[in-house]
Design an enzyme around this catalytic site. Sequence first.
Site, short mmCIF file in Angstrom:
data_model
loop_
_atom_site.label_atom_id
_atom_site.label_comp_id
_atom_site.label_asym_id
_atom_site.label_seq_id
_atom_site.Cartn_x
_atom_site.Cartn_y
_atom_site.Cartn_z
N ARG A 74 35.82 63.15 33.85
CA ARG A 74 35.37 63.89 32.67
C ARG A 74 36.41 63.83 31.55
O ARG A 74 36.10 64.02 30.38
CB ARG A 74 35.01 65.34 33.01
N LYS B 254 23.31 53.86 17.00
CA LYS B 254 22.67 53.08 15.94
C LYS B 254 23.29 51.68 15.87
O LYS B 254 23.19 50.93 16.80
CB LYS B 254 22.77 53.83 14.62
N ASP C 125 30.59 60.97 8.26
CA ASP C 125 29.60 60.34 9.13
C ASP C 125 29.28 58.99 8.49
O ASP C 125 28.61 58.93 7.46
CB ASP C 125 28.35 61.23 9.23
N TYR D 79 22.13 64.00 8.06
CA TYR D 79 21.32 63.87 9.28
C TYR D 79 20.78 65.25 9.64
O TYR D 79 21.55 66.18 9.86
CB TYR D 79 22.15 63.26 10.41
#
Length: 381
Positions: free
Chosen positions: A52, A202, A177, A104
């Site tokens: 993790r 993306k 972003d 977004y």
Amino acid sequence: MPSNTLHPTTLAAQALGWTDQATGAVILPLHTATTFERDPDNQYRRGRSYGRADNPGYDQPQALISALEGGEASLLFASGMAAATAVFHSLPLGAHVVAPQVMYWALRRWLAMADASGALQVDFVDATALDQLRAAVRPGQTRLVWIETPANPLWSITDIAGAAGIAHAAGALLAVDSTAATPVLTRPLALGADLVMHSATKYLNGHSDVMAGSLTVSREDEFWQRLVAARSGGGGILGSLEAYLLLRGMRTLFPRVERACRSAQLIAEHFAEHPNVEVVLYPGLAGHPGHAVAARQMTGGFGGMLSIRVKGGEAAAIATAAGVRLWKRATSLGGVESLVEHRASVEGAGSPVPPDLLRLSVGIEDEGDLILDLEAALSAA
Ligand SMILES: Cc1ncc(COP(=O)(O)O)c(C=O)c1O
């Protein structure tokens, strides 16, 4: 050759040229281990303990993203949203942040919820207007300015260097972003940003088969340590297979993005003159309000994303999307296949997106085929 003399296209194609020292393999193995052996003297000298916190399969894709962005370090996450929210979770409770009105939508909604609960104080502004950003920051109080450029789905442009100056003068960090721009077209850290985020789902992956996110920082400071802790503590980690596939996708990032940009520019120019189209929103068009800034801060193209506003309103837009045969009616963006989406249907009430807008993600197909297909759907609608 030292990697700092090589063109980013070369770095991406060869994934930094790493080979497996043990076998000579030119592709590194996929590591699925969730735990790592401790040394007999109770230390972890090889640097890893538990899956993790880290995974050997992250090293190469993270190093490649850092090299492409010109950053000091990167972290992979389970999705773009996991990456973005890790940034906000790393701020003090109740911190003041400034974010764009056009961004977004799921992150805008998440920020609005964080504001409503008191976890953050968020001011949403028109980030294309630096005056509005300047008026919104509170010197000594604002901790972070978040921008997205080009911003989904109007493809509005924010001046990154201008925003960095405003954020820094107020003592805040600037996070960008850069999902739609990709490191092929824009390097926000070189323009003064402190942090770059990607929905690697993306363009970085590019094949619509991996959910992933990334953060890249300009320096490994105390905030970076908080991001590292946010990932291992929050647990929004990328799977081993996804890290492997993401790296494979990034090897073709440059040719994919270059092709998509060329086609998007041609498609934007073609439909700008179309009788059934009200307006084409694409920063590569001279008439786009952000064109001059985009031309300054984007190199090699204006991206593969554009939107069209269809004459006849919402019904005509939905009918146009219904009429395509080649474009896929689907959400998301940045894959090799072209997608069309009626955005208002996704974003719902309160969205700044006009109801007649179709968002187009241009893939790497023949642009003539794409134009003919959309042309036919527009005429039929
Ligand atoms: C610009 C942008 N940022 C962030 C995200 C969120 O990324 P993900 O879907 O990988 O969580 C998206 C997803 O569509 C996006 O388009």
